[in-house]
Scaffold this motif. Structure first.
Motif, short mmCIF file in Angstrom:
data_model
loop_
_atom_site.label_atom_id
_atom_site.label_comp_id
_atom_site.label_asym_id
_atom_site.label_seq_id
_atom_site.Cartn_x
_atom_site.Cartn_y
_atom_site.Cartn_z
N TYR A 193 -2.84 0.62 -4.12
CA TYR A 193 -2.48 -0.61 -3.46
C TYR A 193 -2.26 -1.70 -4.51
O TYR A 193 -2.61 -1.54 -5.69
CB TYR A 193 -3.53 -1.03 -2.43
CG TYR A 193 -4.87 -1.43 -2.99
CD1 TYR A 193 -5.81 -0.46 -3.32
CD2 TYR A 193 -5.22 -2.77 -3.16
CE1 TYR A 193 -7.05 -0.80 -3.82
CE2 TYR A 193 -6.47 -3.12 -3.67
CZ TYR A 193 -7.38 -2.13 -3.98
OH TYR A 193 -8.61 -2.47 -4.48
N ARG A 253 1.19 -6.29 3.93
CA ARG A 253 0.56 -7.26 4.82
C ARG A 253 0.53 -8.62 4.15
O ARG A 253 0.70 -8.74 2.94
CB ARG A 253 -0.84 -6.83 5.22
CG ARG A 253 -1.88 -6.89 4.08
CD ARG A 253 -3.28 -6.82 4.67
NE ARG A 253 -4.34 -6.75 3.68
CZ ARG A 253 -4.97 -7.81 3.17
NH1 ARG A 253 -4.60 -9.02 3.51
NH2 ARG A 253 -5.94 -7.65 2.31
N TYR A 305 0.25 5.25 1.23
CA TYR A 305 -0.61 6.23 1.88
C TYR A 305 0.09 7.59 1.88
O TYR A 305 1.31 7.67 1.86
CB TYR A 305 -0.85 5.87 3.35
CG TYR A 305 -1.63 4.62 3.61
CD1 TYR A 305 -0.98 3.39 3.75
CD2 TYR A 305 -3.01 4.66 3.77
CE1 TYR A 305 -1.70 2.23 4.03
CE2 TYR A 305 -3.74 3.51 4.05
CZ TYR A 305 -3.06 2.31 4.18
OH TYR A 305 -3.78 1.16 4.46
N LEU A 313 -4.39 8.73 7.58
CA LEU A 313 -3.73 8.27 6.36
C LEU A 313 -4.76 8.06 5.26
O LEU A 313 -5.81 7.47 5.50
CB LEU A 313 -3.01 6.95 6.62
CG LEU A 313 -1.81 7.09 7.55
CD1 LEU A 313 -2.17 6.69 8.96
CD2 LEU A 313 -0.67 6.23 7.06
N PHE A 336 4.15 -0.90 8.44
CA PHE A 336 4.47 0.37 7.79
C PHE A 336 5.97 0.61 7.75
O PHE A 336 6.71 0.24 8.66
CB PHE A 336 3.81 1.52 8.54
CG PHE A 336 2.33 1.64 8.29
CD1 PHE A 336 1.44 0.84 8.98
CD2 PHE A 336 1.84 2.54 7.35
CE1 PHE A 336 0.07 0.93 8.75
CE2 PHE A 336 0.48 2.65 7.11
CZ PHE A 336 -0.40 1.84 7.80
N GLY A 337 6.39 1.29 6.69
CA GLY A 337 7.75 1.80 6.61
C GLY A 337 7.88 3.08 7.41
O GLY A 337 6.89 3.57 7.95
N PHE A 361 3.73 7.06 3.31
CA PHE A 361 4.02 5.78 3.97
C PHE A 361 3.69 4.63 3.05
O PHE A 361 2.64 4.60 2.41
CB PHE A 361 3.21 5.63 5.26
CG PHE A 361 3.67 6.52 6.37
CD1 PHE A 361 2.99 7.71 6.65
CD2 PHE A 361 4.78 6.19 7.13
CE1 PHE A 361 3.42 8.54 7.68
CE2 PHE A 361 5.21 7.01 8.16
CZ PHE A 361 4.52 8.19 8.42
N VAL A 367 -2.25 -6.15 -4.85
CA VAL A 367 -2.53 -7.44 -4.20
C VAL A 367 -1.50 -8.50 -4.61
O VAL A 367 -1.58 -9.64 -4.15
CB VAL A 367 -3.96 -7.93 -4.49
CG1 VAL A 367 -4.96 -6.87 -4.06
CG2 VAL A 367 -4.14 -8.28 -5.94
N TYR A 400 0.84 -1.21 0.00
CA TYR A 400 0.00 0.00 0.00
C TYR A 400 0.86 1.25 0.00
O TYR A 400 1.95 1.25 0.56
CB TYR A 400 -0.87 0.05 1.27
CG TYR A 400 -1.76 -1.15 1.47
CD1 TYR A 400 -1.27 -2.30 2.10
CD2 TYR A 400 -3.09 -1.13 1.06
CE1 TYR A 400 -2.09 -3.39 2.30
CE2 TYR A 400 -3.91 -2.23 1.25
CZ TYR A 400 -3.41 -3.36 1.87
OH TYR A 400 -4.23 -4.44 2.06
N PRO A 454 -5.83 -9.32 7.12
CA PRO A 454 -6.07 -7.99 6.54
C PRO A 454 -5.93 -6.86 7.55
O PRO A 454 -6.01 -5.69 7.18
CB PRO A 454 -7.51 -8.08 6.05
CG PRO A 454 -8.14 -9.09 6.94
CD PRO A 454 -7.08 -10.07 7.31
N TYR A 455 -5.72 -7.19 8.82
CA TYR A 455 -5.78 -6.16 9.84
C TYR A 455 -4.43 -5.56 10.18
O TYR A 455 -4.32 -4.39 10.49
CB TYR A 455 -6.41 -6.72 11.11
CG TYR A 455 -7.67 -7.50 10.81
CD1 TYR A 455 -7.76 -8.85 11.09
CD2 TYR A 455 -8.75 -6.87 10.20
CE1 TYR A 455 -8.91 -9.56 10.79
CE2 TYR A 455 -9.89 -7.57 9.89
CZ TYR A 455 -9.97 -8.92 10.19
OH TYR A 455 -11.09 -9.61 9.88
N GLU A 456 -3.39 -6.38 10.14
CA GLU A 456 -2.09 -5.87 10.55
C GLU A 456 -1.26 -5.48 9.34
O GLU A 456 -0.69 -6.35 8.67
CB GLU A 456 -1.32 -6.87 11.40
CG GLU A 456 0.02 -6.31 11.86
CD GLU A 456 0.51 -6.92 13.15
OE1 GLU A 456 0.05 -8.04 13.49
OE2 GLU A 456 1.34 -6.29 13.82
N GLN A 457 -1.19 -4.20 9.09
CA GLN A 457 -0.33 -3.69 8.05
C GLN A 457 0.97 -3.24 8.69
O GLN A 457 0.96 -2.61 9.75
CB GLN A 457 -1.00 -2.54 7.30
CG GLN A 457 -2.23 -2.97 6.52
CD GLN A 457 -2.79 -1.88 5.63
OE1 GLN A 457 -2.19 -0.84 5.44
NE2 GLN A 457 -3.98 -2.12 5.08
#
Lengths: 112, 113
Positions: free
Chosen positions: B48, B94, B35, B43, B104-105, B90, B50, B33, B99-102
């Protein structure tokens, strides 16, 4: 479209105090997430809530998934200086492939 | 594991210039992703992906382009920079199953003047 409203926008508290913040929406969410962003970093997942009424803890953090599925609350007990940062609520976008929608964040400042 | 890495950390562009923001992850994540985060705002999803070869628009895609030729890399291209693109960018990734825990850089702070 789906929107998340977070409050308060910012908080200044004394070390040792408890903190409460919340997130509301006019839409129903099936999952609520709470992320924390440390200054100069990307967000990190703190807690995920999957069921209406669910209460979940992660150390001094406790989050609740509202019964109506339109709100969620995050509490931090006995705050410490490293709790400083921005706390975001997030939910899964309906009909998406797992995309998240984020609230605008609550900025927490802790005075030692 | 380095996780999600982003380069550069900071950049100043003149109006009309182009640049590519780099993002790489070494966790073999399918989803990636981009953002943007404006001051006092949450954000907003730009684009994105897949998986390699598949990309799609998010909420605010105008003025940006992406490509995903490998699982690891997901660069974001700004073709004609505008002051409205001043923001912190950002990248996140994941797994297929969660699907819930992304993850991030650390972000790229971009200023367009």
């Amino acid at each position: 479209g789906q929107q998340l409203n977070q409050s308060p926008q910012s908080m200044f508290i004394q070390e040792g105090e408890d903190v409460s913040m919340n997130c509301t929406s006019s839409s129903i969410f099936n999952t609520w997430l709470w992320y924390k962003q440390d200054p100069g970093e990307g967000p990190v997942l703190l807690i995920a809530l999957y069921k209406a009424g669910e209460l979940t803890s992660n150390g001094r953090l406790t989050a609740q998934f509202g019964i109506t599925r339109k709100d969620s609350f995050l509490n931090i007990s006995a705050s410490i200086p490293s709790d400083v940062g921005i706390y975001f609520c997030a939910g899964l976008v309906r009909g998406s492939q797992g995309n998240l929608i984020f609230g605008k964040g609550t900025k927490l400042s802790v005075k030692p | 594991n380095a996780g999600v890495t982003q380069t550069p950390k900071f950049r100043i562009l003149k109006i009309g210039q182009s640049m590519t923001l780099q993002c790489a992850q070494d966790m073999n994540h399918n989803y990636m992703y981009w953002y943007r985060q404006d001051p006092g705002m949450g954000l907003k999803l730009i684009y994105y992906s897949v998986g390699a070869g598949i990309t799609d628009k998010g909420e605010v895609p105008n003025g940006y382009n992406v490509s995903r030729s490998t699982t690891e890399d997901f660069p974001l291209r700004l073709e004609l920079a505008a002051p409205s693109q001043t923001s912190v960018y950002f990248c996140a990734s994941r797994t297929l199953s969660n699907p819930y825990e992304q993850y991030f850089g650390p972000g790229t702070r971009l200023t367009v003047t």
